[in-house]
Design a protein around this motif. Structure first.
Motif, PDB file in Angstrom:
ATOM      1  N   ASP A  15       0.804  -1.222   0.000  1.00  0.00           N
ATOM      2  CA  ASP A  15       0.000   0.000   0.000  1.00  0.00           C
ATOM      3  C   ASP A  15       0.839   1.275   0.000  1.00  0.00           C
ATOM      4  O   ASP A  15       0.339   2.334  -0.370  1.00  0.00           O
TER       5      ASP A  15
ATOM      6  N   TYR B  87      -2.947   0.736  -3.769  1.00  0.00           N
ATOM      7  CA  TYR B  87      -4.368   0.535  -3.477  1.00  0.00           C
ATOM      8  C   TYR B  87      -5.123  -0.061  -4.653  1.00  0.00           C
ATOM      9  O   TYR B  87      -6.309  -0.351  -4.549  1.00  0.00           O
TER      10      TYR B  87
ATOM     11  N   ASP C 141      -6.633  -3.439  -3.839  1.00  0.00           N
ATOM     12  CA  ASP C 141      -7.779  -3.344  -2.936  1.00  0.00           C
ATOM     13  C   ASP C 141      -9.021  -2.809  -3.639  1.00  0.00           C
ATOM     14  O   ASP C 141     -10.139  -3.181  -3.291  1.00  0.00           O
TER      15      ASP C 141
END
Length: 125
Positions: free
Chosen positions: A52, A59, A62
């Motif tokens: 991250d 990201y 995700d």
């Protein structure tokens, strides 16, 4: 808008746990178990494929990879079973995945070994 994002995040968490349950259920077809298990292991792993702290890309998994994996796995699981797994997921807390951790560590190790092999200076014999 923030309320909608919170609902979406709760739905993702619930579905990841439901997939974790589905991967362990004998009534789920083997191919759906494989996809559900891989998605749940990755999503529950404490280590991401793309860390991250890397700007933007960190990201990306995700926001894109995990939801797409969830969509695929949910489509492979029979509707009635998925509803049962979702109901059970609401009653349980979020587990962690040691298999997911091992998988991500193995990928990073393989990348490191490949880079070392690729860039190691050739020594004359």
């Amino acid at each position: 808008m923030i309320d909608k994002a919170k609902r979406w995040a709760r739905t993702i968490k619930r579905d990841v746990l439901a997939l974790w349950l589905a991967a362990r259920d004998a009534r789920v077809p083997w191919y759906a178990k494989a996809v559900a298990g891989a998605v749940a292991a990755y999503a529950l792993s404490p280590i991401d494929l793309i860390p991250d702290f890397i700007p933007v890309l960190g990201y990306l998994d995700d926001l894109i990879i995990v939801p797409l994996g969830i969509l695929l796995a949910v489509k492979l699981i029979p509707v009635k079973l998925m509803a049962e797994f979702r109901a059970e997921a609401i009653r349980r807390s979020k587990p962690t995945s040691r298999a997911g951790l091992a998988f991500i560590v193995a990928i990073w190790t393989a990348i490191a070994v490949a880079l070392i092999w690729l860039f190691w200076p050739n020594r004359p014999a």
